[in-house]
Design a protein around this motif. Structure first.
Motif, PDB file in Angstrom:
ATOM      1  N   HIS A  73      17.568  -7.061  28.374  1.00 20.09           N
ATOM      2  CA  HIS A  73      17.552  -7.305  26.930  1.00 20.09           C
ATOM      3  C   HIS A  73      18.664  -8.251  26.475  1.00 20.09           C
ATOM      4  O   HIS A  73      18.623  -8.730  25.342  1.00 20.09           O
ATOM      5  CB  HIS A  73      17.626  -5.978  26.183  1.00 20.09           C
ATOM      6  N   GLY A  95       7.482 -10.743  27.747  1.00 22.28           N
ATOM      7  CA  GLY A  95       6.732  -9.500  27.606  1.00 22.28           C
ATOM      8  C   GLY A  95       5.335  -9.607  28.192  1.00 22.28           C
ATOM      9  O   GLY A  95       4.831  -8.657  28.795  1.00 22.28           O
ATOM     10  N   TYR A 119      17.445 -11.804  25.091  1.00 25.77           N
ATOM     11  CA  TYR A 119      17.082 -12.064  23.693  1.00 25.77           C
ATOM     12  C   TYR A 119      18.323 -12.073  22.800  1.00 25.77           C
ATOM     13  O   TYR A 119      18.439 -12.882  21.888  1.00 25.77           O
ATOM     14  CB  TYR A 119      16.063 -11.019  23.225  1.00 25.77           C
ATOM     15  N   ALA A 144      12.442  -7.328  21.112  1.00 28.84           N
ATOM     16  CA  ALA A 144      13.146  -8.571  21.430  1.00 28.84           C
ATOM     17  C   ALA A 144      13.568  -9.308  20.161  1.00 28.84           C
ATOM     18  O   ALA A 144      14.674  -9.853  20.077  1.00 28.84           O
ATOM     19  CB  ALA A 144      12.248  -9.461  22.284  1.00 28.84           C
ATOM     20  N   GLY A 173      10.434 -13.203  23.747  1.00 28.41           N
ATOM     21  CA  GLY A 173       9.850 -11.878  23.922  1.00 28.41           C
ATOM     22  C   GLY A 173       8.358 -11.952  24.209  1.00 28.41           C
ATOM     23  O   GLY A 173       7.837 -11.188  25.030  1.00 28.41           O
TER      24      GLY A 173
END
Length: 327
Positions: free
Chosen positions: A75, A116, A78, A230, A112
């Motif tokens: 993470h 993702g 982001y 995100a 994201g």
């Protein structure tokens, strides 16, 4: 079966969730806002602003792992890249702070969607490893690209004037702007997890096979949750770049991804206020134990082990469990 009928079958309805929601969450929220208003009179405002940025980051991460059950080890991707774009747009392109923060947030949203779409194709440890690999790839680009400043990062980022009139070089204005952004992100997450969409996410976390059997396209729901997480992490990173006036490699490196996991675990996974408490605890350790140098990481490790062994629900999770209230 219609979408409305599937929602009713898969998870508690919004009305049922609302009826089970206790009074404790609104009360604690009011107390938290009151504390944020009076805190600058007793605590250094810069510390609170830094902690609020990381609290929003931890809440965004908690949305993914606490309510969908997806553990991301990347993470910082982001958070860090949003920080870079917000800092660059404010310093080089001359964007006002609101547009700089928006630029960073949209960058995180785009990243994201891309990452993702790749990561949710796998589950468990494979999902975690894909997120870590993508984050490390982007760390390499952050180190090599000229606009990021390499190991020096982007320094002396101007705060500018919010909407052309509110001078953020004034500490009070910057503080309440940060509080406003944090509360916006916090309430947005609160609304998401208490909506029918949030109930479906919890249903996927508890039993994804059952959700699929009821006709839900779970990959689509997981991708939406991933992008939301995100994007909010990017909002936190962009705000941090304006508050601290710097974007650095630290923001995008893998230890940052580990720290946000620690914040969520210490505070309490799957709780509304747990990540906020966890972020303040970790940031306080880093600030007030800075004189012990590298031993800070050892202390963090000890606290992590103690939390896992003795406070498996986290600080807020244990308090809520013993008081039998929702936090």
């Amino acid at each position: 079966m219609s979408m409305e009928q599937r929602i009713e079958a898969a998870a508690p309805t919004a009305s049922a969730a609302h009826s089970s929601r206790s009074w404790s969450e609104p009360l604690v929220f009011v107390i938290m806002v009151a504390l944020l208003v009076i805190a600058p009179k007793a605590i250094y405002p810069m510390f609170i602003m830094q902690a609020l940025c990381f609290a929003l980051f931890a809440c965004a991460f908690n949305l993914l792992i606490g309510y969908v059950g997806l553990l991301s080890f990347g993470h910082a991707l982001y958070f860090g890249w949003a920080s870079y774009l917000a800092a660059h747009s404010a310093k080089v392109w001359g964007f006002p702070p609101e547009l700089a923060i928006l630029t960073g947030t949209l960058t995180a949203c785009l990243l994201g969607i891309i990452s993702g779409s790749l990561a949710i194709r796998r589950q468990g440890i494979y999902f975690a490893m894909i997120t870590l690999a993508l984050a490390q790839m982007m760390f390499f680009f952050a180190l090599q690209l000229k606009f990021t400043g390499g190991e020096d990062g982007i320094q002396a980022v101007p705060r500018g004037k919010l909407f052309g009139s509110i001078d953020l070089s004034d500490q009070t204005n910057m503080y309440f702007t940060t509080v406003g952004i944090f509360l916006f992100g916090f309430l947005l997450i609160y609304r998401i997890i208490h909506s029918p969409f949030g109930e479906v996410l919890k249903g996927i976390r508890e039993n994804e096979a059952r959700a699929i059997s009821l006709g839900y396209k779970t990959d689509r729901y997981k991708l939406m949750a991933f992008v939301l997480s995100a994007t909010l992490a990017g909002l936190a990173g962009s705000t941090k770049a304006i508050v601290l006036q710097i974007a650095s490699l630290t923001d995008v490196d893998w230890p940052m991804s580990g720290e946000v996991v620690l914040m969520a675990l210490v505070g309490g996974l799957g709780t509304v206020f747990g990540p906020v408490a966890g972020a303040f605890i970790v940031v306080a350790m880093q600030n007030y134990l800075a004189q012990v140098g590298q031993w800070v990481t050892v202390i963090q490790g000890v606290i992590f082990v103690v939390c896992v062994l003795a406070f498996r629900r986290g600080v807020i999770g244990e308090i809520a469990h013993h008081l039998r209230i929702k936090l």
